[in-house]
Design a protein around this motif. Structure first.
Motif, PDB file in Angstrom:
ATOM      1  N   ARG A   1      96.769  56.986 -52.499  1.00 13.71           N
ATOM      2  CA  ARG A   1      98.156  57.341 -52.210  1.00 13.71           C
ATOM      3  C   ARG A   1      98.268  58.574 -51.319  1.00 13.71           C
ATOM      4  NH1 ARG A   1     103.398  56.542 -53.864  1.00 13.71           N
ATOM      5  NH2 ARG A   1     103.085  55.234 -55.679  1.00 13.71           N
TER       6      ARG A   1
ATOM      7  N   GLU B   1      96.320  61.742 -48.894  1.00 13.07           N
ATOM      8  CA  GLU B   1      95.125  62.140 -48.157  1.00 13.07           C
ATOM      9  C   GLU B   1      95.458  63.375 -47.338  1.00 13.07           C
ATOM     10  OE1 GLU B   1      93.583  58.943 -45.742  1.00 13.07           O
ATOM     11  OE2 GLU B   1      92.325  60.398 -44.658  1.00 13.07           O
TER      12      GLU B   1
ATOM     13  N   SER C   1      94.482  66.112 -44.465  1.00 14.54           N
ATOM     14  CA  SER C   1      93.652  66.293 -43.273  1.00 14.54           C
ATOM     15  C   SER C   1      92.859  67.593 -43.374  1.00 14.54           C
ATOM     16  CB  SER C   1      94.551  66.374 -42.041  1.00 14.54           C
ATOM     17  OG  SER C   1      95.161  67.659 -41.994  1.00 14.54           O
TER      18      SER C   1
ATOM     19  N   HIS D   1      93.804  73.595 -40.379  1.00 12.12           N
ATOM     20  CA  HIS D   1      93.755  74.352 -39.117  1.00 12.12           C
ATOM     21  C   HIS D   1      94.398  75.709 -39.345  1.00 12.12           C
ATOM     22  CE1 HIS D   1      95.284  75.669 -35.174  1.00 12.12           C
ATOM     23  NE2 HIS D   1      94.155  75.175 -34.740  1.00 12.12           N
TER      24      HIS D   1
ATOM     25  N   SER E   1      97.541  75.217 -41.554  1.00 12.10           N
ATOM     26  CA  SER E   1      98.286  73.954 -41.396  1.00 12.10           C
ATOM     27  C   SER E   1      97.411  72.763 -41.741  1.00 12.10           C
ATOM     28  CB  SER E   1      98.758  73.788 -39.939  1.00 12.10           C
ATOM     29  OG  SER E   1      99.499  74.906 -39.516  1.00 12.10           O
ATOM     30  N   ALA E   2      98.032  71.737 -42.317  1.00  8.56           N
ATOM     31  CA  ALA E   2      97.335  70.473 -42.554  1.00  8.56           C
ATOM     32  C   ALA E   2      98.370  69.361 -42.619  1.00  8.56           C
ATOM     33  CB  ALA E   2      96.528  70.520 -43.839  1.00  8.56           C
ATOM     34  N   THR E   3      97.903  68.128 -42.494  1.00  7.62           N
ATOM     35  CA  THR E   3      98.793  66.970 -42.596  1.00  7.62           C
ATOM     36  C   THR E   3      98.477  66.215 -43.882  1.00  7.62           C
ATOM     37  OG1 THR E   3      98.803  66.778 -40.199  1.00  7.62           O
ATOM     38  CG2 THR E   3      99.555  64.862 -41.438  1.00  7.62           C
ATOM     39  N   LEU E   4      99.504  65.990 -44.671  1.00  7.37           N
ATOM     40  CA  LEU E   4      99.366  65.203 -45.900  1.00  7.37           C
ATOM     41  C   LEU E   4      99.869  63.791 -45.620  1.00  7.37           C
ATOM     42  CD1 LEU E   4      98.860  65.073 -49.022  1.00  7.37           C
ATOM     43  CD2 LEU E   4     101.281  65.707 -49.272  1.00  7.37           C
ATOM     44  N   ARG E   5      98.969  62.814 -45.801  1.00  7.45           N
ATOM     45  CA  ARG E   5      99.400  61.423 -45.640  1.00  7.45           C
ATOM     46  C   ARG E   5      99.791  60.878 -47.002  1.00  7.45           C
ATOM     47  NH1 ARG E   5      95.526  62.329 -42.310  1.00  7.45           N
ATOM     48  NH2 ARG E   5      96.124  62.320 -40.103  1.00  7.45           N
ATOM     49  N   VAL E   6     100.957  60.227 -47.048  1.00  8.91           N
ATOM     50  CA  VAL E   6     101.528  59.749 -48.305  1.00  8.91           C
ATOM     51  C   VAL E   6     101.851  58.259 -48.181  1.00  8.91           C
ATOM     52  CG1 VAL E   6     103.446  60.032 -49.939  1.00  8.91           C
ATOM     53  CG2 VAL E   6     102.587  62.019 -48.674  1.00  8.91           C
ATOM     54  N   GLU E   7     101.315  57.453 -49.079  1.00 13.84           N
ATOM     55  CA  GLU E   7     101.652  56.024 -49.108  1.00 13.84           C
ATOM     56  C   GLU E   7     102.833  55.850 -50.049  1.00 13.84           C
ATOM     57  OE1 GLU E   7      99.823  53.665 -47.528  1.00 13.84           O
ATOM     58  OE2 GLU E   7      97.947  54.701 -47.081  1.00 13.84           O
TER      59      GLU E   7
ATOM     60  N   ILE F   1     105.250  65.070 -54.423  1.00 17.68           N
ATOM     61  CA  ILE F   1     104.083  65.640 -53.738  1.00 17.68           C
ATOM     62  C   ILE F   1     103.819  67.073 -54.180  1.00 17.68           C
ATOM     63  CG2 ILE F   1     104.264  64.128 -51.701  1.00 17.68           C
ATOM     64  CD1 ILE F   1     105.502  66.561 -50.183  1.00 17.68           C
TER      65      ILE F   1
ATOM     66  N   GLU G   1     100.193  67.837 -54.643  1.00 14.11           N
ATOM     67  CA  GLU G   1      99.440  67.794 -53.384  1.00 14.11           C
ATOM     68  C   GLU G   1      99.651  69.075 -52.591  1.00 14.11           C
ATOM     69  OE1 GLU G   1      97.468  65.247 -53.353  1.00 14.11           O
ATOM     70  OE2 GLU G   1      98.504  64.623 -55.184  1.00 14.11           O
TER      71      GLU G   1
ATOM     72  N   PHE H   1      96.775  71.895 -51.618  1.00 16.95           N
ATOM     73  CA  PHE H   1      96.640  72.510 -50.287  1.00 16.95           C
ATOM     74  C   PHE H   1      96.603  74.032 -50.408  1.00 16.95           C
ATOM     75  CE2 PHE H   1      99.396  74.445 -46.899  1.00 16.95           C
ATOM     76  CZ  PHE H   1      98.502  74.368 -45.839  1.00 16.95           C
TER      77      PHE H   1
ATOM     78  N   LEU I   1     107.373  72.738 -45.024  1.00 16.16           N
ATOM     79  CA  LEU I   1     107.054  71.306 -45.021  1.00 16.16           C
ATOM     80  C   LEU I   1     107.877  70.606 -43.941  1.00 16.16           C
ATOM     81  CD1 LEU I   1     106.948  72.368 -48.157  1.00 16.16           C
ATOM     82  CD2 LEU I   1     106.450  69.975 -48.591  1.00 16.16           C
ATOM     83  N   TYR I   2     107.244  69.673 -43.260  1.00 23.88           N
ATOM     84  CA  TYR I   2     107.928  68.927 -42.198  1.00 23.88           C
ATOM     85  C   TYR I   2     107.497  67.470 -42.232  1.00 23.88           C
ATOM     86  CZ  TYR I   2     109.703  67.434 -37.741  1.00 23.88           C
ATOM     87  OH  TYR I   2     110.388  66.754 -36.771  1.00 23.88           O
ATOM     88  N   LEU I   3     108.467  66.567 -42.255  1.00 20.40           N
ATOM     89  CA  LEU I   3     108.199  65.125 -42.315  1.00 20.40           C
ATOM     90  C   LEU I   3     108.385  64.508 -40.932  1.00 20.40           C
ATOM     91  CD1 LEU I   3     107.769  62.667 -44.356  1.00 20.40           C
ATOM     92  CD2 LEU I   3     110.252  62.418 -44.215  1.00 20.40           C
TER      93      LEU I   3
ATOM     94  N   MET J   1     103.700  67.450 -42.643  1.00 17.85           N
ATOM     95  CA  MET J   1     102.948  68.617 -42.163  1.00 17.85           C
ATOM     96  C   MET J   1     103.182  69.766 -43.144  1.00 17.85           C
ATOM     97  SD  MET J   1     102.033  67.646 -38.805  1.00 17.85           S
ATOM     98  CE  MET J   1     101.619  69.310 -38.296  1.00 17.85           C
TER      99      MET J   1
END
Lengths: 155, 155, 155
Positions: free
Chosen positions: B2, B4, B6, B9, C18-24, C33, C36, C40, C53-55, C145
């Protein structure tokens, strides 16, 4: 010309100053906190940067709205009541008929926002004020986290 | 899976660069300012960080929405008109029938937002654009404060 | 007393991580989240500051809402469906009857927000959780993000 960009102003990202503002509401309606945020900026001797506001609740919200005509806030409350009416068949009723509408209004308005700061002052528009919107019927004690990011102290 | 995350940075919080973008609207509707924000980022040689936007008005708003199909914006305006209709018994009528609906729309959409910046570019999604939403019937001059926070200049 | 300001806490604006969280998502509904974002913050050893947070989407949104009673989220979804119904005469129908309502909900809720961080923890209220609100009927992969701004590492 449709667009025009002003000269750029640059400062250092130096300090983050944080505090919690406790606000007593009188039940449904809007409590202006513009002066309280200004006092916080005065106290930390804020110069240039941005102030971030965060409300720690799910049945109230933070908005920037007109501070001149009181009728505007009356109508804003009416509008929210029409968008999220009580007794509209909500499943969540255990905390009273005003609770679920309050959650909906809080979601629509949001609980975080930010305002730029220049020379220690929020750069609000002429008619803008910062408000805690109380969406529950009864008086509540609410907490707003204030964070200034930028430069502080005498020049 | 569900969730992940990255790789991380990291950059330094060094500079806050601010400017005011003046935007002429044509009356009710959406004016895209994505390019103007990009120009601001170019001009300050932004590298990595975040751009904060703030609108200094109570009858317009800032949104991030679809920039591909114009019909989407038509429907967004229709939706807002249904949520905040004119002539709906508002108390505040002194500034015309479009004024109170404009305040309500501004409250719902909000006047501040932020977008991450990487290598000088906003990390907008594929279909995202940044818009000033004009909620008054007539053309207005609006001011958007732009603030970049992060690192600037050549590597 | 209506207002009360806590003592001030100050830290340095040092790092932006900074990082990107992928959400299913599973289709229409809310995916929490909070954990999550906490992971982070743990991973970057965040101390004091703020998390932004930015979608990156126009048919989903980010909200902070109640995480105790599941009924609250059921009613929030119902409320959004009433505010932005399908088959309500929208012009934009090419991507299916759930697409235009999804854009409207995304506009109303917004796609960016921020939460203060203290000692590595988001200072959420007792009942607050952070959610990705999926407004499309079908499951989607969404990108959030995450950016922490403040001090990191051991004291």
């Amino acid at each position: 010309m449709r667009f025009e960009l002003s000269p750029i102003h640059t400062t250092r990202a130096e300090t983050i100053a944080s505090a919690t503002l406790r606000v007593e509401t009188d039940g449904e309606g809007f409590v202006e906190i513009t002066r309280e945020v200004e006092r916080f900026l005065d106290r930390i001797e804020a110069r240039d940067g941005v102030v971030l506001l965060y409300l720690r609740h799910t049945s109230a919200s933070l908005i920037v709205q007109g501070n001149a005509d009181r009728d505007v806030r009356t109508d804003l409350a009416t509008a929210l009541d029409r968008l999220a009416p009580a007794n509209a068949g909500w499943v969540h009723e255990v905390e009273g008929p005003d609770d679920m509408p309050a959650h909906i209004k809080s979601m629509l308005n949001g609980v975080s926002l930010q305002v730029p700061v220049r020379d220690g002052q929020m750069t609000l528009g002429t008619w803008q004020g910062v408000y805690v919107a109380e969406h529950r019927a009864r008086a509540h004690r609410r907490e707003v986290m204030l964070q200034f990011l930028g430069t502080c102290g005498e020049t």
